[in-house]
Design an enzyme around this catalytic site. Structure first.
Site, PDB file in Angstrom:
ATOM      1  CE  LYS A 128      -3.865   1.614   2.949  1.00  0.00           C
ATOM      2  NZ  LYS A 128      -4.615   1.249   4.193  1.00  0.00           N
ATOM      3  CB  SER A 210      -7.975   2.990   3.464  1.00  0.00           C
ATOM      4  OG  SER A 210      -7.012   2.405   4.329  1.00  0.00           O
ATOM      5  CB  SER A 234      -7.969   0.057   6.231  1.00  0.00           C
ATOM      6  OG  SER A 234      -8.632   1.291   6.215  1.00  0.00           O
TER       7      SER A 234
END
Ligand SMILES: *[C@@H]1O[C@H](CO)[C@@H](O)[C@H](O)[C@H]1NC(C)=O
Ligand SMILES: *[C@@H]1O[C@H](CO)[C@@H](O)[C@H](O)[C@H]1NC(C)=O
Ligand SMILES: *[C@@H]1O[C@H](CO)[C@@H](O)[C@H](O)[C@H]1NC(C)=O
Ligand SMILES: *[C@@H]1O[C@H](CO)[C@@H](O)[C@H](O)[C@H]1NC(C)=O
Ligand SMILES: *[C@@H]1O[C@H](CO)[C@@H](O)[C@H](O)[C@H]1NC(C)=O
Ligand SMILES: *[C@@H]1O[C@H](CO)[C@@H](O)[C@H](O)[C@H]1NC(C)=O
Ligand SMILES: CC(=O)N[C@H]1CO[C@H](CO)[C@@H](O)[C@@H]1O
Length: 561
Positions: A128, A210, A234
């Site tokens: 990420k 997320s 997330s």
């Protein structure tokens, strides 16, 4: 024929893994079988399909000389290009690593000379974009924000150091909800730099976030493995929504050093992958103490080998509780009624695997959790302090932004980049900027969170009902580790999720979550594995046709790409 071959390979490699990847008898017979097959007409079918390929299969192919890490990196780059920049523009990957091919070549040479360092040697991993990698390698670390473009971080993240030491290749950076969804009331999966990431199971469906890009990338094989981060949902929500296995580790099991923060009290880094076995392999490598994150110094040592938890009989004789109050109430969760329908089927499966389902097994704190706003008090306060420290820690930041206040100004000054129509909100940044540091209200809220979540929440329910774990649908909650549970039916009412995204939608996946007390990952992984092996729900449905990249290892090895 292919099926039998795959089954044999799985058996051989399991031995390989348990023996620590040494040259066991199983490994050498596997490798001679693989080299004999090289170039034969059956070769294409014998190579792992990158849509689904497991770490164990890829490691076997690399060890057997079927293909190299250079081949793998090229294949994944081509697959990213197919669906990210062309075709359906899933926008799952923000950038790729310009050093990855050179690193792969070096790791291939090292394998030939001295063998693999670990189960992740030569395996491409997407992380990420809030997980730091040294800029000298060529990639940015921005949490999706132009305010951090070309910033120079002081060091690799703690988890990246562990991945590199294990011989993994950082393939690129995954798109995300900007600042891990701590910017404003924005659609999941959108960032200024990456645009709107979308789900691969239905055109324009919400990927959840997320860790949206990590989830979408793992779901269709844009990398062997991906890492996400979670503060509240997330990892678990993208695992739920993208037909994946995710692990949200206990805060302090995996290092947050070098991760663009929300809050040290809740942030955690974990895998988003296609199987429980892969999740176990990755967690075994990224977990562990890191002097740069003192929360990790409290964890039990040594780090578990989670691969040893992969026992398909693990649910036998276990007591699994259902915290029904609040968490299965659609009025409160907002879940589509279909979620509870498939969840009831999962309870029957769990019972059929030899577990006692204790239902209900309510959290004493359930109603208090539903009403509490304490989490917001803690996160808003922590974020301002920690994000300011992040900006200050940068060796350079060409945008000039050095604080949360300047970030808010930067976004307003650069509306084309950071506030396009439909994505203008900065309310969370503004609320956080308004906080004034640690005070009595903050400490009371932090204590209330621990009491509601842990003492009078999960731990109380486990003790009151003498449970081994709790079970919930992954939708709407931040529970761990989710495994695939089902898919929305064709006739589900399609809802709006953002300016460019919809949810629910036909065929979009749903997950099942196992929850336990701090540091119970080994047991939870074993229960998730037993459920996964009994159901194999992930394999029941594939992404929509245009979202499935076509490039395979064969095209790289023989197609001259
Ligand atoms: C960051 O992104 C920019 C723009 O895409 C690119 O030019 C640069 O090479 C990237 N990497 C670093 C370390 O700045
Ligand atoms: C980590 O260190 C900080 C100060 O450096 C301290 O305030 C905090 O209590 C420590 N946290 C843990 C979990 O040890
Ligand atoms: C679900 O929550 C609503 C709103 O709090 C409440 O009125 C209702 O009684 C709850 N349902 C159950 C079955 O507890
Ligand atoms: C925090 O939790 C306590 C205990 O449940 C509760 O009394 C209080 O109202 C909560 N505060 C906020 C801001 O939600
Ligand atoms: C603590 O600070 C917050 C703002 O960050 C404020 O709303 C709150 O009233 C303060 N509490 C006390 C007890 O001063
Ligand atoms: C969808 O179809 C199923 C049968 O396949 C039916 O049971 C269900 O009621 C339908 N749902 C809606 C919202 O029409
Ligand atoms: C690697 C990659 O695909 N990067 C793309 C990410 O998205 C931006 C814009 O949204 C593109 O410009 C990049 O090429």
């Amino acid at each position: 024929m292919t099926r039998a071959f795959l089954a044999m390979r799985a058996v051989a490699v399991f031995v390989l893994l348990v023996l620590g990847l040494g040259q066991s008898a199983a490994a050498s017979s596997l490798s001679s079988r693989l080299s004999r097959r090289r170039g034969s007409p059956k070769h294409r079918a014998a190579l792992p399909d990158l849509y689904e390929a497991s770490v164990i299969e890829l490691q076997a192919g690399l060890e057997g000389g079927y293909f190299t890490s250079v081949d793998l990196v090229k294949a994944y780059f081509a697959r990213i290009e197919e669906v990210n920049l062309q075709g359906p523009e899933l926008r799952a990957v923000i950038e790729t690593n310009p050093s990855a091919l050179a690193q792969a070549a070096a790791l291939d040479a090292e394998r030939r000379a001295t063998g693999p360092r670990s189960a992740l040697h030569g395996i491409p991993v997407l992380v990420k974009d809030n997980i730091a990698t040294l800029a000298s390698e060529g990639m940015n670390t921005t949490a999706g924000s132009y305010s951090l473009l070309r910033s120079i971080v002081p060091d690799d993240a703690g988890v990246v150091k562990r991945l590199r030491a294990a011989g993994a290749i950082i393939l690129g950076k995954a798109n995300l909800s900007e600042f891990a969804h701590f910017r404003g009331n924005l659609a999941s999966g959108w960032s200024g730099r990456g645009g709107q990431c979308t789900n691969a199971y239905f055109p324009h469906a919400d990927p959840c976030g997320s860790s949206a890009g990590s989830g979408v990338s793992a779901s269709i094989g844009l990398a062997a493995v991906t890492l996400g981060t979670e503060t509240d949902g997330s990892i678990t929500c993208p695992a739920d929504r993208n037909n994946l296995v995710g692990i949200k580790p206990t805060v302090g099991l995996t290092s947050r050093a070098g991760v663009i923060p929300i809050s040290e009290h809740q942030d955690t880094v974990g895998p988003l992958v296609r199987s429980v076995a892969d999740a176990a392999i990755v967690l075994s490598i990224i977990a562990g103490p890191d002097p740069n994150d003192n929360f990790t110094l409290a964890q039990p040592v040594p780090v578990s080998n989670y691969a040893l938890a992969l026992d398909r009989n693990a649910l036998q004789g276990k007591r699994i509780g259902v915290p029904r109050a609040v968490f299965l109430n659609d009025t409160i969760t907002g879940n589509d009624p279909y979620v509870n329908e498939v969840f009831e089927q999962a309870l029957a499966t769990i019972a059929s695997l030899g577990a006692t389902v204790v239902d209900p097994a309510n959290l004493p704190s359930a109603e208090a959790i539903a009403q509490s706003n304490n989490e917001t008090v803690v996160l808003d306060t922590d974020f301002k302090i920690q994000l300011n420290a992040w900006y200050e820690s940068l060796i350079e930041n060409p945008s000039g932004v050095r604080s949360l206040a300047q970030l808010i100004q930067f976004d307003n000054d650069n509306p084309t980049l950071e506030e396009p129509q439909g994505y203008t909100d900065q309310s969370i940044l503004i609320a956080s900027e308004a906080t004034t540091g640690f005070n009595a209200t903050y400490y009371a809220a932090l204590a209330a969170d621990y009491y509601m979540g842990r003492t009078n929440g999960i731990d109380a329910a486990l003790q009151m009902y003498d449970l081994d774990a709790l079970l919930l649908p992954a939708s709407g909650f931040t529970t761990t580790p989710p495994v695939p549970l089902g898919f929305y039916p064709q006739n589900v009412t399609i809802g709006l999720a953002g300016p460019e995204t919809v949810y629910p939608a036909p065929g979009v996946p749903l997950g099942l979550s196992f929850l336990g007390t701090a540091y119970s990952e080994f047991d939870l992984v074993s229960y998730a594995y037993a459920y996964e092996q009994a159901t194999h729900t992930r394999l029941a449905r594939r992404a929509y046709a245009e979202a499935i990249p076509q490039t395979q290892l064969w095209d790289i090895i023989y197609g001259g790409i």
